[in-house]
Design an enzyme around this catalytic site. Structure first.
Site, PDB file in Angstrom:
ATOM      1  NE  ARG A  67     -27.320   8.259 -91.501  1.00 57.02           N
ATOM      2  CZ  ARG A  67     -27.067   9.570 -91.502  1.00 57.02           C
ATOM      3  NH1 ARG A  67     -27.781  10.385 -90.771  1.00 57.02           N
ATOM      4  NH2 ARG A  67     -26.109  10.065 -92.255  1.00 57.02           N
ATOM      5  CB  ILE A  94     -21.895  10.415 -92.740  1.00 57.34           C
ATOM      6  CG1 ILE A  94     -21.392  11.808 -92.324  1.00 57.34           C
ATOM      7  CG2 ILE A  94     -20.761   9.389 -92.723  1.00 57.34           C
ATOM      8  CD1 ILE A  94     -20.371  12.396 -93.278  1.00 57.34           C
ATOM      9  CG  ASN A 109     -17.455  14.537-100.452  1.00 60.96           C
ATOM     10  OD1 ASN A 109     -18.496  15.085-100.789  1.00 60.96           O
ATOM     11  ND2 ASN A 109     -16.742  14.926 -99.395  1.00 60.96           N
ATOM     12  CG  HIS A 111     -14.210  18.807 -97.380  1.00 61.19           C
ATOM     13  ND1 HIS A 111     -15.328  18.818 -96.570  1.00 61.19           N
ATOM     14  CD2 HIS A 111     -13.218  19.424 -96.684  1.00 61.19           C
ATOM     15  CE1 HIS A 111     -15.017  19.420 -95.432  1.00 61.19           C
ATOM     16  NE2 HIS A 111     -13.765  19.784 -95.467  1.00 61.19           N
ATOM     17  CG  ASP A 143     -12.196   6.575 -95.939  1.00 64.13           C
ATOM     18  OD1 ASP A 143     -10.982   6.545 -95.690  1.00 64.13           O
ATOM     19  OD2 ASP A 143     -12.993   7.385 -95.405  1.00 64.13           O
ATOM     20  N   GLY A 145     -14.709   6.877 -93.182  1.00 60.11           N
ATOM     21  CA  GLY A 145     -14.549   7.980 -92.225  1.00 60.11           C
ATOM     22  C   GLY A 145     -15.286   9.214 -92.737  1.00 60.11           C
ATOM     23  CG  ASP A 147     -15.179  15.344 -95.225  1.00 58.95           C
ATOM     24  OD1 ASP A 147     -15.607  16.190 -94.414  1.00 58.95           O
ATOM     25  OD2 ASP A 147     -15.815  14.942 -96.218  1.00 58.95           O
TER      26      ASP A 147
HETATM   27  C1  GRF Z   1     -19.660  22.697-101.926  1.00 58.90           C
HETATM   28  O1  GRF Z   1     -18.679  23.682-101.645  1.00 58.90           O
HETATM   29  C2  GRF Z   1     -19.298  21.405-101.259  1.00 58.90           C
HETATM   30  O2  GRF Z   1     -17.906  21.173-101.196  1.00 58.90           O
HETATM   31  C3  GRF Z   1     -19.838  21.618 -99.874  1.00 58.90           C
HETATM   32  O3  GRF Z   1     -21.063  22.279-100.058  1.00 58.90           O
HETATM   33  C4  GRF Z   1     -20.984  23.026-101.263  1.00 58.90           C
HETATM   34  C5  GRF Z   1     -22.134  22.584-102.141  1.00 58.90           C
HETATM   35  O4  GRF Z   1     -22.333  23.567-103.089  1.00 58.90           O
HETATM   36  N1  GRF Z   1     -20.013  20.370 -99.177  1.00 58.90           N
HETATM   37  P1  GRF Z   1     -23.365  23.302-104.309  1.00 58.90           P
HETATM   38  O5  GRF Z   1     -24.603  22.661-103.694  1.00 58.90           O
HETATM   39  O6  GRF Z   1     -22.680  22.374-105.264  1.00 58.90           O
HETATM   40  O7  GRF Z   1     -23.587  24.670-104.894  1.00 58.90           O
END
Ligand code: GRF
Length: 202
Positions: A67, A94, A109, A111, A143, A145, A147
């Site tokens: 990894r 990650i 990122n 989320h 960072d 962690g 998210d």
């Molecule tokens: C997004 O909602 C992102 O936050 C999540 O997966 C989705 C990815 O969508 N981790 P896309 O590939 O940008 O359409």
């Protein structure tokens, strides 16, 4: 500003960035996407990049003995494009110490939940299962962690009784795509600094 975007799936967040830059011009927006990377082949996100004429790269965990070597390979592949800012737009891996040593503080990122609620790979499903009344999306610095990095911006999305995961995720993505485009442009045009958990955009 030079952006490298990392994807793992459909790439609609990437597409939102591509469309915005095409519409406003890289100069006015403050950034251009110089490459798109992924952790897997054959995804729509890579096809979108290729249609836009962008260089792409794929770093698969299974191609690396450990990894850590994958993490170093990803960092190398990103560094080859000399980014000012790296954007994870649905990138489902990650990153580790090496990647963060090189890009921490300039790696954001998005989320699909209101962090710190519902972190991890199933934020949409978890909010729905919990019976939350609102959820949303969060753009944050990455960072060490999962998210857990400093939050830059959030958008709220109501959860409806009739929602299933995909309907809710689609509604979240409508907000998320606008939020990501806005945040990346702000960071690119204005510069910023991170003070503990606070993000100050100059
Ligand atoms: C997004 O909602 C992102 O936050 C999540 O997966 C989705 C990815 O969508 N981790 P896309 O590939 O940008 O359409």
């Amino acid at each position: 500003r030079r952006l490298v975007v990392l994807v793992s799936g459909s790439g609609t967040n990437l597409q939102a960035l591509l469309d915005e830059i095409a519409a406003t011009g890289a100069g006015a927006y403050g950034a251009e996407i110089v490459a798109v990377g992924a952790d897997r082949e054959g995804i729509e996100g890579l096809a979108r990049a290729e249609r836009a004429g962008l260089p792409t790269f794929v770093c698969r965990v299974r191609d690396c003995p450990t990894r850590e070597e994958w993490d170093a390979a990803l960092a190398e592949a990103v560094a080859a494009h000399d980014p000012d800012l790296v954007v994870s737009a649905g990138f489902m891996k990650i990153v580790g110490k090496e990647f963060l040593a090189r890009f921490g503080g300039r790696f954001v990122n998005t989320h699909p939940a209101l962090l710190p609620s519902f972190p991890g790979a199933h934020g949409v499903r978890d909010a729905l299962a919990y019976g939350a009344k609102v959820t949303g999306c969060t753009v944050h610095f990455v960072d060490d962690g999962v998210d857990t990095g400093p939050i830059i911006a959030q958008g709220v999305v109501e959860i409806r009784d009739e929602d299933d995961e995909s309907a809710l995720h689609e509604r979240i993505k409508e907000v998320e795509r606008r939020l990501l485009v806005e945040v990346v442009g702000l960071l690119a045009r204005n510069g910023y600094r991170i003070e503990g958990r606070k993000v100050v955009i100059q």
